[in-house]
Write an enzyme that holds these catalytic residues in place. Sequence first.
Site, PDB file in Angstrom:
ATOM      1  N   ASN A  90       0.798  -1.219   0.000  1.00 37.57           N
ATOM      2  CA  ASN A  90       0.000   0.000   0.000  1.00 37.57           C
ATOM      3  C   ASN A  90       0.837   1.279   0.000  1.00 37.57           C
ATOM      4  O   ASN A  90       0.355   2.317  -0.453  1.00 37.57           O
ATOM      5  CB  ASN A  90      -0.913   0.008   1.235  1.00 37.57           C
ATOM      6  CG  ASN A  90      -1.615   1.335   1.427  1.00 37.57           C
ATOM      7  OD1 ASN A  90      -2.528   1.680   0.687  1.00 37.57           O
ATOM      8  ND2 ASN A  90      -1.177   2.108   2.419  1.00 37.57           N
ATOM      9  N   SER A 141      -4.887   2.083  -8.317  1.00 43.45           N
ATOM     10  CA  SER A 141      -5.728   3.280  -8.356  1.00 43.45           C
ATOM     11  C   SER A 141      -6.475   3.323  -9.675  1.00 43.45           C
ATOM     12  O   SER A 141      -5.984   2.792 -10.691  1.00 43.45           O
ATOM     13  CB  SER A 141      -4.860   4.540  -8.235  1.00 43.45           C
ATOM     14  OG  SER A 141      -5.605   5.719  -8.522  1.00 43.45           O
ATOM     15  N   TYR A 154       2.502   9.132 -11.240  1.00 41.90           N
ATOM     16  CA  TYR A 154       1.556   8.389 -10.402  1.00 41.90           C
ATOM     17  C   TYR A 154       0.708   7.454 -11.259  1.00 41.90           C
ATOM     18  O   TYR A 154       0.571   6.265 -10.955  1.00 41.90           O
ATOM     19  CB  TYR A 154       0.654   9.368  -9.644  1.00 41.90           C
ATOM     20  CG  TYR A 154      -0.345   8.688  -8.731  1.00 41.90           C
ATOM     21  CD1 TYR A 154       0.039   8.218  -7.480  1.00 41.90           C
ATOM     22  CD2 TYR A 154      -1.672   8.529  -9.118  1.00 41.90           C
ATOM     23  CE1 TYR A 154      -0.866   7.599  -6.639  1.00 41.90           C
ATOM     24  CE2 TYR A 154      -2.590   7.908  -8.286  1.00 41.90           C
ATOM     25  CZ  TYR A 154      -2.183   7.446  -7.041  1.00 41.90           C
ATOM     26  OH  TYR A 154      -3.098   6.819  -6.208  1.00 41.90           O
ATOM     27  N   SER A 157       2.757   4.570 -12.577  1.00 41.18           N
ATOM     28  CA  SER A 157       3.092   3.594 -11.535  1.00 41.18           C
ATOM     29  C   SER A 157       1.898   2.700 -11.225  1.00 41.18           C
ATOM     30  O   SER A 157       2.053   1.484 -11.033  1.00 41.18           O
ATOM     31  CB  SER A 157       3.567   4.297 -10.260  1.00 41.18           C
ATOM     32  OG  SER A 157       2.499   4.964  -9.587  1.00 41.18           O
TER      33      SER A 157
END
Length: 246
Positions: A90, A141, A154, A157
Amino acid sequence: MGKLQGKVAIVTGATSGIGLGIVEVYVEEGAKVVFCGRREELGKSIEADLRAKGYDVTFVKADMLKEEDIKNLFDTTLSKYGKVDILVNNAGILKMSPLLEMDVEKDWDSVINLNLRSYFVATQYAAKLMGPGSSIINIASVGGLGGCPMLASYGASKAAVISLTKTCGVELAPKGIRTNAILPGTIYSEMMPKDSEFTKSTLSMIPMGRAGEPREIGTVAAFLASEEASYICGASIVVDGGMTAS
């Protein structure tokens, strides 16, 4: 009896937000949990609070960018509990910057190394220790499903985490280890505080009309780690209030 009774779980980046929400749900479901973060004072405080409620938890100070810290995290878990049944990757960061203004080291490498490389390294450690019935859960995400203006590193990734999850699902399934990803949308946390303009700007895109809470990711993570999800492997579970459905 909780759905994770007798299980030993490691949760990274868990001194706040989604990670902490997962820890709270896991201990309530009967798991023994080792959680880590870089903020030792905060981690120890959380550990003390949960122990006072009767839960079996251990905080380990760890920077997931450092392989020696990752090794120590697993060594501590084995020393205390003798096994690892669940790994939740996480730990992560978000850097906002226009693509052409991104600094390669500060805005790209730092994000990729924590959000992706640390997941890979921790997964290697875990998979070598785990037996049949174990579970690896990667927090990705919805940002990994499409283009993310201002969030090139982000988004990249998290897209890579989704791909890594599928590969691990295929390679580790014969060993009895299931690997799955959770793709949160807007979840209130230190990364997405309620009063930030970025967080507020996403609310209009959510059909349910609200952001999520960390424990709402925790309940999905508990399900995926339990026997109730025994035939789910290599999957990406979207938890976003309908954001990506519209």
